[in-house]
Scaffold this active site. Structure first.
Site, mmCIF file in Angstrom:
data_model
loop_
_atom_site.group_PDB
_atom_site.id
_atom_site.type_symbol
_atom_site.label_atom_id
_atom_site.label_comp_id
_atom_site.label_asym_id
_atom_site.label_seq_id
_atom_site.Cartn_x
_atom_site.Cartn_y
_atom_site.Cartn_z
ATOM 1 C CD GLU B 283 -58.748 -0.302 16.455
ATOM 2 O OE1 GLU B 283 -58.526 -0.808 17.535
ATOM 3 O OE2 GLU B 283 -59.515 -0.822 15.488
ATOM 4 C CD GLU B 286 -52.321 0.273 15.058
ATOM 5 O OE1 GLU B 286 -53.109 0.293 16.096
ATOM 6 O OE2 GLU B 286 -51.611 -0.810 14.749
ATOM 7 C CB CYS B 310 -62.039 -4.372 20.422
ATOM 8 S SG CYS B 310 -61.858 -2.783 19.241
ATOM 9 C CB SER B 330 -55.286 -2.367 15.606
ATOM 10 O OG SER B 330 -54.909 -1.548 16.505
ATOM 11 C CE LYS B 369 -62.706 -7.021 26.110
ATOM 12 N NZ LYS B 369 -63.374 -7.367 24.941
ATOM 13 C CD GLU B 372 -58.335 -8.568 26.274
ATOM 14 O OE1 GLU B 372 -59.707 -8.151 26.679
ATOM 15 O OE2 GLU B 372 -57.936 -7.965 25.124
ATOM 16 C CD GLU B 377 -49.403 -11.373 25.857
ATOM 17 O OE1 GLU B 377 -49.016 -12.059 26.767
ATOM 18 O OE2 GLU B 377 -50.012 -11.499 25.008
ATOM 19 C CB CYS B 526 -69.661 -6.978 22.814
ATOM 20 S SG CYS B 526 -68.179 -6.627 22.054
#
Ligand code: SF4
Ligand code: SF4
Ligand code: SF4
Ligand code: FES
Lengths: 156, 596
Positions: B283, B286, B310, B330, B369, B372, B377, B526
């Site tokens: 990141e 990036e 994230c 990102s 999560k 996710e 994907e 988190c």
């Protein structure tokens, strides 16, 4: 833009786009379309920039803001105690028998929906029912058959 | 200055600020008044009435959480009148509640159950109405389950979703005996704007909102001799898990957690912090690429500010609410998903294990999560990259089921290969942590020097404010990054989606000139995640945050790019940060979704 969208835009222009204008806008839609559809709720949410969930929450709170598709004539039979004691059951039977639908249902031709309602304030002339905005009191099964017969002959 | 008033509670005199509620005042005297709809994170609702107290000299039973004190007030919190009323209120709640505690996920950790136990509600005084309610169970989401039969309609979830998250996936629908907590048009939670953040789950006092749990699936995998079961643990889990297993809030239990995971039978216990470090390299690189392309090459397709990616709750939020800003995200996967993609490729290769025999499990402070890991994907390894996601709470349940005496465990170390981490990886668990870790690395790449802060602690990005800003000036960069000389890098940090909205509105209005934005969906980051131990409140999150930064300070290496295993993986597998191989495994794309 379809007619619902135009209607909502007009209503929003008329009443304003604040959250507090939500109710008159929903009422305006119900007045025109007899109920407020999922589509209409989303359009209102977009127009007022508010969560769609809250439009649903508000609409579902009010008994007369139906969010399921309704027939052209919505029959609301009072379910509260004074009417019950004066024979709502019989009234209900007569309606169901004539229209061949049960509470909550709409006739296949889309003309009538039968619902129950809380007190209409006509306890002194129980049993009572509403057909759209019109009140009918002192009902008996015969009266109901007469009234419904007239409505059935009526064009929309 | 607030006016002070004199009151008495249970005969004890007290001088308090006049804007305090009876509940706050009682707390000052260490008198506990039971509550259900009240929550420190939320506005007052005053709808459950279990907090009623007696106001002497009146025949009122005011709700302590919703009534401000006034001068001369005499309050009794435990008179006979109060006890009887309270008991009736609990009984009435239970009359409409599917109180089959033994068949409830929240059994043993339920505020309603605790109250019923305290008041010894044994006889059924009121007619039971559960059967009449025709309640719905919604278990279509991979993250969240909703069971209306366990709901007491305290509306904490609705307030959480609106006030903390600004998502408004939940609302109060219908009225009277038909009132219920609902989504738009009573759709399944998985079909509406819900971000799966799980904040409603850890604010719900009952078993009405819970995480979808995968405990049995994981036990099954562990007991399958064919399978090599790898587990990764997110940074915030180590500062929360102890709360479920006998430790004080804020205790760090990293070593004991590793020991417990080994005893549960996982074949390898590894650390998400490793891929957090990797995320920083990807990141950070990036960001530098984007700065170059936007500022020097003037490429109109490269968007600034760049936003972190994230937090899967944040990702789903922006997909619904600001889809036009997806190019600003990102492209880095979250550390969990980077880990998953590497476990079934790099790790499998190095360990000479067939990827189809690997089951990858992750322990996360997070319910989003779970969603996710389930995204289509996330199969870049050729397999489902992360098979099962457990919350901190589910791990605690497994540890208890296994009969492990957690408090007496020795401290053990993570296994090698993707088990090494740095302080920078650890602070991912706190709001501002990704930003700080990224700056520690990016600044050094650009200037060849460490960030100019004492002990590497970039305190400006830390803290509890919902939206924080920081600037860092780049001076004397190395040749490659000479164009950044004198550039003041502007950063913003937001946590809790209501603050994400604020930062996005700033960006949208064009009033901000940020280069880099960190967003975490949950309050506190988190460490306050929807999968963390219940209860949560600002004080608890603060203690967990202190623990995270203490863990960082205690690490021998505190910069991601110095993680030896990270260096190794670039050497032997990935090549460079932001390389083609990285793109294949560690980066992803996003999906615009409907706002309504
Ligand atoms: S929600 Fe609480 S009180 Fe209700 S069944 Fe579950 S554990 Fe028991
Ligand atoms: S789902 Fe939980 S938080 Fe929401 S109203 Fe019901 S009991 Fe309260
Ligand atoms: S998971 Fe988060 S976004 Fe979804 S309903 Fe709960 S609080 Fe709202
Ligand atoms: S806690 Fe006070 S009314 Fe619910």
């Amino acid at each position: 833009m379809n007619s619902t969208q135009t209607l909502i835009k007009d209503l929003a222009r008329q009443y304003g786009r604040d959250r507090r204008n939500l109710l008159p806008i929903i009422q305006g839609v119900v007045e025109q379309e007899n109920y407020i559809s999922e589509f209409a709720m989303i359009e209102i949410a977009k127009e007022l920039n508010m969560p769609a969930s809250d439009v649903f929450g508000t609409a579902s709170f009010y008994s007369f803001l139906e969010h399921r598709k309704m027939g052209f004539y919505v029959i609301r039979v009072c379910k509260t105690i004074a009417c019950a004691m004066k024979g709502t059951n019989q009234i209900m039977h007569a309606i169901e028998d004539m229209l061949k639908v049960k509470i909550g249902e709409t006739t296949p031709d889309g003309k009538f929906t039968v619902l129950q309602t809380n007190c209409l304030g006509w306890c002194h002339k129980a049993p009572a029912m509403l057909i759209n905005d019109e009140v009918f009191t002192d009902l008996s099964p015969e009266r109901v058959r007469e009234i419904l017969g007239e409505y059935m002959r009526k064009n929309r | 200055m607030n006016e002070k008033v004199n009151i008495t509670i249970n005969g004890v005199p007290l001088r308090v600020d006049e804007n305090k509620t009876i509940l706050d005042a009682a707390e000052e005297l260490n008198i506990k008044i039971p509550t259900l709809c009240y929550h420190k994170d939320l506005c007052v609702a005053g709808n459950c009435r279990v907090c009623v107290v007696e106001q002497v000299g009146t025949n009122k039973l005011p709700a302590a959480c919703a009534t401000p004190v006034h001068d001369g007030m005499e309050i009794m919190t435990n008179s006979l009148k109060v006890r009887n009323a309270r008991k009736h209120i609990i009984e009435l709640l239970l009359a409409e509640h599917n109180a089959e505690c033994t068949k409830c996920y929240k059994n043993g950790n339920c505020e309603l159950q605790e109250l019923a136990a305290e008041y010894k509600i044994i006889n059924q005084e009121f007619m039971n109405l559960v059967a009449d309610h025709g309640c719905t169970i919604d278990d279509f989401s991979p993250s969240i389950m909703k069971d209306d039969s366990r709901c007491i309609r305290c509306q904490r979830c609705v307030r959480t979703c609106a006030e903390l998250q600004g998502v408004n996936a939940l609302t109060v629908a219908y009225k009277g005996s038909e009132m219920k907590i609902s989504t738009f048009f009573e759709k399944p939670i998985s079909d509406v704007v819900c971000t799966n953040c799980g904040q409603c789950v850890n604010h719900c006092p009952t078993g009405a909102l819970i995480e979808k749990n995968y405990i049995e699936e994981v036990w099954e995998a562990i007991s399958d001799p064919e399978k090599h079961v790898v587990v990764q643990t997110a940074p915030a889990v180590r500062v929360g898990l102890g709360e479920e297993l006998g430790f004080e809030v804020g205790e760090r239990v990293t070593g004991k957690m590793v020991a417990a995971l080994k005893r549960l039978g996982f074949d390898a216990v590894l650390d998400t912090d490793f891929t957090a470090d990797l995320t920083i390299l990807e990141e950070g690189t990036e960001l530098l690429h984007r700065l170059k392309e936007a500022l020097v090459d003037k490429n109109p397709d490269v968007k600034l500010p760049m936003a972190t990616s994230c937090s899967p709750g944040w990702i789903k939020y922006i997909e619904h609410m600001y889809p036009e800003y997806l190019p600003n995200l990102s492209s880095c996967k979250s550390p969990q998903q980077m880990f998953g993609a590497l476990v079934k490729t790099y790790y499998a290769k190095e360990r000479k294990i067939k990827p189809e025999n690997i089951i990858s499990v992750s322990i996360m402070p997070c319910t989003a999560k779970k969603f996710e890991a389930n995204r289509p994907e996330m199969h870049d390894s050729g397999y489902r990259d992360v098979d099962y996601v457990l919350t901190t709470r589910e791990l605690a349940i497994m540890i208890k089921q296994a009969g492990i005496e957690f408090m007496k465990l020795p401290d053990e170390h993570y296994d090698r290969l993707m088990g090494e981490s740095t302080g920078a990886g650890v602070i991912f668990g706190a709001t501002g942590g990704v930003m700080e870790a990224a700056l520690r690395t990016a600044y050094e790449i650009v200037t060849g020097r460490e960030v100019p802060f004492e002990n590497l602690n970039i305190t400006a990005v830390r803290g509890e404010d919902g939206l924080r800003e920081a600037k860092i000036k780049i001076e004397n960069p190395v040749k490659e990054w000479a164009f950044l000389d004198g550039v003041e890098l502007k950063c913003a940090v937001a946590h809790g989606l209501i603050n994400a909205r604020e930062v996005m509105e700033l960006v949208k209005s064009g009033k901000s000139d940020y280069h880099f934005i960190e967003v975490m969906a949950c309050p506190g980051g988190c460490l306050g995640g929807g999968g963390q131990p219940i209860p949560t409140d600002p004080e608890i999150r603060k203690r967990r945050m202190e623990a995270i930064y203490a863990e960082d300070m205690g690490m021998p290496i505190r910069k991601s790019h110095e993680n030896p295993e990270v260096k190794q993986i670039y050497q032997s597998f990935l090549g460079q940060p932001y390389s083609e191989k990285s793109h294949e495994l560690l980066h992803t794309k996003y999906l615009p979704r409907e706002r309504y």
